[in-house]
Each structure stands twice: as C-alpha cells, then as structure tokens.
Motif scaffolding. Structure first.
Motif, PDB file in Angstrom:
ATOM      1  N   ASP A 260     104.087  75.770  72.999  1.00  0.00           N
ATOM      2  CA  ASP A 260     104.506  74.379  73.245  1.00  0.00           C
ATOM      3  C   ASP A 260     105.454  73.862  72.164  1.00  0.00           C
ATOM      4  N   GLU A 261     106.098  74.755  71.427  1.00  0.00           N
ATOM      5  CA  GLU A 261     107.036  74.411  70.355  1.00  0.00           C
ATOM      6  C   GLU A 261     106.396  73.515  69.300  1.00  0.00           C
ATOM      7  N   LYS A 262     105.082  73.676  69.063  1.00  0.00           N
ATOM      8  CA  LYS A 262     104.362  72.831  68.113  1.00  0.00           C
ATOM      9  C   LYS A 262     103.989  73.639  66.881  1.00  0.00           C
ATOM     10  N   TYR A 263     104.380  73.114  65.722  1.00  0.00           N
ATOM     11  CA  TYR A 263     104.132  73.785  64.449  1.00  0.00           C
ATOM     12  C   TYR A 263     103.328  72.880  63.543  1.00  0.00           C
ATOM     13  N   ASP A 264     102.230  73.430  62.979  1.00  0.00           N
ATOM     14  CA  ASP A 264     101.388  72.696  62.043  1.00  0.00           C
ATOM     15  C   ASP A 264     101.564  73.317  60.657  1.00  0.00           C
ATOM     16  N   PRO A 265     102.192  72.608  59.704  1.00  0.00           N
ATOM     17  CA  PRO A 265     102.426  73.199  58.379  1.00  0.00           C
ATOM     18  C   PRO A 265     101.133  73.552  57.648  1.00  0.00           C
ATOM     19  N   LEU A 266     100.018  72.928  58.046  1.00  0.00           N
ATOM     20  CA  LEU A 266      98.739  73.258  57.425  1.00  0.00           C
ATOM     21  C   LEU A 266      98.117  74.515  58.046  1.00  0.00           C
ATOM     22  N   LYS A 267      98.517  74.830  59.266  1.00  0.00           N
ATOM     23  CA  LYS A 267      98.049  76.033  59.958  1.00  0.00           C
ATOM     24  C   LYS A 267      99.271  76.733  60.570  1.00  0.00           C
ATOM     25  N   PRO A 268     100.102  77.324  59.738  1.00  0.00           N
ATOM     26  CA  PRO A 268     101.409  77.809  60.211  1.00  0.00           C
ATOM     27  C   PRO A 268     101.338  78.976  61.188  1.00  0.00           C
ATOM     28  N   VAL A 269     100.192  79.650  61.259  1.00  0.00           N
ATOM     29  CA  VAL A 269     100.076  80.808  62.157  1.00  0.00           C
ATOM     30  C   VAL A 269      99.589  80.395  63.543  1.00  0.00           C
ATOM     31  N   ASP A 270      98.984  79.225  63.666  1.00  0.00           N
ATOM     32  CA  ASP A 270      98.446  78.797  64.954  1.00  0.00           C
ATOM     33  C   ASP A 270      99.562  78.687  65.989  1.00  0.00           C
ATOM     34  N   GLY A 271      99.402  79.402  67.076  1.00  0.00           N
ATOM     35  CA  GLY A 271     100.368  79.339  68.168  1.00  0.00           C
ATOM     36  C   GLY A 271     101.621  80.159  67.966  1.00  0.00           C
ATOM     37  N   LEU A 272     101.751  80.826  66.807  1.00  0.00           N
ATOM     38  CA  LEU A 272     102.963  81.596  66.524  1.00  0.00           C
ATOM     39  C   LEU A 272     103.058  82.804  67.456  1.00  0.00           C
ATOM     40  N   PHE A 273     104.235  83.050  67.989  1.00  0.00           N
ATOM     41  CA  PHE A 273     104.552  84.122  68.942  1.00  0.00           C
ATOM     42  C   PHE A 273     103.827  83.953  70.277  1.00  0.00           C
ATOM     43  N   LYS A 274     103.508  82.710  70.618  1.00  0.00           N
ATOM     44  CA  LYS A 274     102.902  82.427  71.916  1.00  0.00           C
ATOM     45  C   LYS A 274     103.761  81.463  72.739  1.00  0.00           C
ATOM     46  N   GLY A 275     105.029  81.346  72.388  1.00  0.00           N
ATOM     47  CA  GLY A 275     105.918  80.454  73.105  1.00  0.00           C
ATOM     48  C   GLY A 275     106.115  80.889  74.556  1.00  0.00           C
ATOM     49  N   THR A 276     106.159  79.929  75.464  1.00  0.00           N
ATOM     50  CA  THR A 276     106.291  80.219  76.891  1.00  0.00           C
ATOM     51  C   THR A 276     107.591  80.943  77.206  1.00  0.00           C
ATOM     52  N   LEU A 277     108.694  80.455  76.636  1.00  0.00           N
ATOM     53  CA  LEU A 277     109.976  81.064  76.920  1.00  0.00           C
ATOM     54  C   LEU A 277     110.078  82.466  76.334  1.00  0.00           C
ATOM     55  N   LEU A 278     109.455  82.677  75.190  1.00  0.00           N
ATOM     56  CA  LEU A 278     109.425  84.007  74.590  1.00  0.00           C
ATOM     57  C   LEU A 278     108.673  84.979  75.498  1.00  0.00           C
ATOM     58  N   LEU A 279     107.537  84.559  76.021  1.00  0.00           N
ATOM     59  CA  LEU A 279     106.739  85.406  76.905  1.00  0.00           C
ATOM     60  C   LEU A 279     107.502  85.723  78.195  1.00  0.00           C
ATOM     61  N   LYS A 280     108.166  84.719  78.776  1.00  0.00           N
ATOM     62  CA  LYS A 280     108.932  84.946  80.003  1.00  0.00           C
ATOM     63  C   LYS A 280     110.063  85.937  79.756  1.00  0.00           C
ATOM     64  N   THR A 281     110.701  85.808  78.618  1.00  0.00           N
ATOM     65  CA  THR A 281     111.795  86.715  78.293  1.00  0.00           C
ATOM     66  C   THR A 281     111.296  88.145  78.146  1.00  0.00           C
ATOM     67  N   PHE A 282     110.176  88.303  77.472  1.00  0.00           N
ATOM     68  CA  PHE A 282     109.583  89.629  77.306  1.00  0.00           C
ATOM     69  C   PHE A 282     109.284  90.253  78.666  1.00  0.00           C
ATOM     70  N   LYS A 283     108.643  89.501  79.539  1.00  0.00           N
ATOM     71  CA  LYS A 283     108.277  90.026  80.850  1.00  0.00           C
ATOM     72  C   LYS A 283     109.515  90.328  81.680  1.00  0.00           C
ATOM     73  N   TYR A 284     110.543  89.512  81.554  1.00  0.00           N
ATOM     74  CA  TYR A 284     111.784  89.755  82.290  1.00  0.00           C
ATOM     75  C   TYR A 284     112.387  91.102  81.892  1.00  0.00           C
ATOM     76  N   ILE A 285     112.360  91.414  80.601  1.00  0.00           N
ATOM     77  CA  ILE A 285     112.949  92.656  80.118  1.00  0.00           C
ATOM     78  C   ILE A 285     112.087  93.858  80.470  1.00  0.00           C
ATOM     79  N   PHE A 286     110.795  93.765  80.196  1.00  0.00           N
ATOM     80  CA  PHE A 286     109.957  94.958  80.217  1.00  0.00           C
ATOM     81  C   PHE A 286     109.172  95.178  81.505  1.00  0.00           C
ATOM     82  N   THR A 287     108.787  94.134  82.203  1.00  0.00           N
ATOM     83  CA  THR A 287     107.957  94.361  83.386  1.00  0.00           C
ATOM     84  C   THR A 287     108.652  94.031  84.696  1.00  0.00           C
ATOM     85  N   SER A 288     109.610  93.127  84.714  1.00  0.00           N
ATOM     86  CA  SER A 288     110.457  92.871  85.887  1.00  0.00           C
ATOM     87  C   SER A 288     110.838  91.400  85.903  1.00  0.00           C
TER      88      SER A 288
END
Length: 429
Positions: A260-288
């Motif tokens: 959800d493009e949300k970053y918490d400087p106190l918990k910088p790892v929370d949600g990292l690499f779970k972006g929706t657009l990143l996931l869609k792009t990965f699936k577009y390239i690798f699975t179809s």
C-alpha cells in the motif's frame, strides 16, 4: 595417369588420390565403391581409347557427385553449430532474470578462475576479497547452477574462438530477454495505472514515456523515496527541482516496494517487498500476463472453489496462448530473491516502466540501478542474524504463496523430516 577414387558410404569417407582431396559425408547408398579411372596421356587429357571406354564422362560424373556430397557435408556440419547457438541463446535468457543484472558471463567466470589460481576456498562466498568480487562469485555460483553449458565449460578445455562464441550467445540471450520484458511492460504498466479510478492526469500513454516519472502524481508517488512524503507539496517540488535535501538515490527504497506504499520509519521492514504493483509485475514476467490480472488465489473461498472450480480468466486482446510460462521454461518452482530484484529495478521492468527515461541506463540522474539491485539481493540473501533469516524466510514464503499457491509447496517449504515422528521413532536408545 591412374586415378583411384574410393567412396566408402558406410563410414562416410571419400578419397580422390590424384587431387589429395578428402571429404567426410553422410550419404549412405552402398557399402563400398572403389574405382580405378585411366587418363592415358598423363596430362588429364583423355586419349582416343578412353573416349571409347567412356572414362572421361565417368570422371566428370563422379567429380560432380563428390561436389554434391561435400556441399551436403558442409551443411551437416553447420546444423550442430546452429543448434548449439540456439541452445546457448535460450540458456542466456535466464541470466538477467535469475543471476545478475548487468555482468557479462566472461567476467563471472574470470572471478571463478581467479579464485582457483589463488587457492581460495570455492565453497566460501564471503572472504577477505573486495565485496564486489564476492558478489560476482555468488552470481557465478547461480550461473553454474542454472546454465548446463557453463557447468560443462568450466570442466573442459575450449579453444578461444569457441569460447568467444559461447560468451557472445549467452550474453546476447541475457540482454535480449531483458529487452523483451522491458518493451512489453512499458505498455502493460501504463494500462494497469490507467485502470485506476479516477484515472491519472496527465494521461499515461503506453508507447510514450513522456508524462511519467516525477512529472506525474501517480507514477511519482510510486517511485518516490519512502523516506519522503509525496503528499507534501514542498517535497514534490523539491524532488522535481533536484533540491539537495530531496535527492533520489538507491539509498532509499522506492514507495512501490511497500505494501500500500506505506512506510513506517520505526518499523522499516514491515510491508517491504509486498507492493501490489511489484507483485503484478513479477507474475506478468514469470507466470503469465493472465496470472498478473488474477486476484490472490488464497483469497478465493474454498467452498466456492470446490463447487464451481476456479474462475476462468479472460485473456487480454492480442494475448496468445503459450505452451509454457517463463517460470516453467526456467524450471522455476520457487520465487528466488534475484527474481524479485529483477522485477523491481528500472532496467528490469517496474522502475524503468514508471520513470520518464526514454532508454535504459545504469545510472539515471543520481539513481544507480545496479546499486538498487544489489541492495535488494543483499537484503534477501545475506541475513546477518537468525532473526533476520527468519524474516526473509517468511517473506519468501509469502511470495511463493502469492505466485505459486499450492503448487511446488514441497520445493519452497520442504518438511523438516528430522523433527517428525518417523525420524524420532527411528532414533532409539
């Protein structure tokens, strides 16, 4: 002048003793043919008696046959080389996606050779060497694992000409795959963003990258460094004006990497690499492309699945059915850290697709895409503590469930059989 012509079709060898001409052919018509042809005057000019015997015409016929067989031989020799070139090209297409972003194959092998000559432990990824050398060696080990030709190459002696050919074909395949993915995603990402409500303003065109990047509020929000607040007009203007307080470098994660493009400087790892657009792009390239449009498989109601089955997916205009997706072609049964990095960097799709850059460059303004890629790979592959390793393990499990669902679960999360009842019962004191 006697001419002895030997044709052994069984072994495929032709010898014309007068011309010292040898050829190797694959033309099986009879087991063995030996002819002695006479040219009486010794200068290759037939005499009267040979004209009567018909010898000159027989010599000409055999010569023509020899020329045909030699041409066939040359064609047969060329076919294995073409097949090998095609195989190397296909193997090379894995390199950018699962091995490294920009390094050439010969540079990775050179690092292996350097370690062999210095007697460095080949099982040790990290050493007292330069960190860049260690990174190259880790990439080399990925390369050997994924490319059979490289495994064969490092255990054999190859001539310089053949070695250059192998490197060229692998590198060409690697860069070609990256170029193909980038070209397709430039249009696809624009289509995804234009489906938002309300649609972006200015309009994002599929074939034209003008109006993307920080010049557009939608794409700018996605590639804005997570350390800055894109909603702040001062920040937006500072980024667009290249203000030194709002520099855009690889030292900050772009917002699209976060859920959800949300970053918490106190918990910088929370949600990292779970972006929706990143996931869609990965699936577009690798699975179809179709899988990229699908909802999360794990969110589908099991009761609905059991009674109605999985919903049939609508194919996009112009999409062709293929026998196997990229993951299948690469025998990829789990999400690899480097494949996530590949889907994240500009040169490997998402950042490049969102920016206004017209052509790919390693360094775009102050943003170093190689460093960006390396930061992602290091985060996912070089866990410094057991707690960090557990976080990465959980993150990759999340990715595998999103991408593969129930498929290949034994690959990406194998059972720890040594802790189960059978193993416990077999250890009796």
């Amino acid at each position: 002048m006697p001419i002895y012509l030997l044709i052994d079709f069984r072994s495929g060898i032709i010898v014309d003793c007068s011309d010292r001409l040898c050829g190797i052919v694959n033309d099986v018509k009879s087991e063995l043919l030996i002819r002695k042809l006479l040219v009486p005057n010794g200068h290759g000019t037939p005499g009267p008696s040979s004209q009567a015997d018909g010898a000159p015409s027989e010599v000409a016929a055999l010569k023509r046959r020899l020329a045909v067989l030699e041409a066939q031989n040359a064609e047969l020799r060329k076919q294995p080389m073409e097949e090998k070139s095609e195989r190397l090209h296909l193997e090379g297409r894995v390199i950018r996606r699962l091995v490294c972003l920009t390094e050439r194959v010969e540079d990775l092998i050179a690092e292996f050779d350097r370690r062999v000559m210095l007697g460095i432990d080949l099982d040790d990824d990290a050493s007292l060497n330069d960190p860049e050398d260690d990174r190259k060696y880790r990439s080399y080990k990925k390369l050997v694992a994924l490319c059979p030709s490289i495994r064969k190459l490092v255990h054999s002696v190859v001539e310089n000409g053949e070695l250059s050919h192998i490197y060229s074909k692998l590198n060409k395949g690697a860069d070609g795959a990256r170029g193909d993915d980038t070209t397709r995603l430039k249009v696809t990402v624009a289509s995804w963003l234009m489906q938002q409500t309300p649609p972006p303003s200015p309009v994002i065109h599929g074939q034209n990258k003008l109006g993307r990047g920080f010049n557009n509020d939608v794409t700018g929000r996605l590639i804005c460094p997570a350390d800055y607040d894109w909603n702040d007009p001062v920040v937006r203007q500072g980024i667009r004006d290249y203000h030194p307080d709002y520099r855009v470098t690889a030292h900050s994660w772009p917002a699209f990497l976060y859920q959800d493009e949300k970053y918490d400087p106190l918990k910088p790892v929370d949600g990292l690499f779970k972006g929706t657009l990143l996931l869609k792009t990965f699936k577009y390239i690798f699975t179809s492309p179709t899988s990229a449009e699908m909802d999360d498989q794990e969110q589908l109601d099991p009761e609905v699945l059991s009674s109605q089955g999985r919903p049939k997916q609508r194919r996009t205009d112009g999409e062709r059915r293929t026998r196997c997706d990229v993951a299948g072609l690469l025998n990829m049964k789990s999400v690899q850290p480097r494949s996530i990095a590949y889907a994240a960097v500009q040169a490997n799709q998402l950042r490049f697709a969102l920016s206004s850059t017209g052509s790919w460059r390693i360094i775009d303004d102050e943003f170093d895409h190689q460093q960006f890629y390396d930061n992602i790979v290091d985060f996912l592959e070089l866990a410094v503590t057991s707690d960090v390793a557990k976080e990465v393990e959980d993150l990759l499990f999340w990715w595998n469930r999103k991408v593969f669902g129930r498929k290949h679960v034994s690959t990406y999360r194998p059972q720890r059989v040594e802790q189960l009842s059978v193993a416990r019962c077999s250890v009796r004191h």
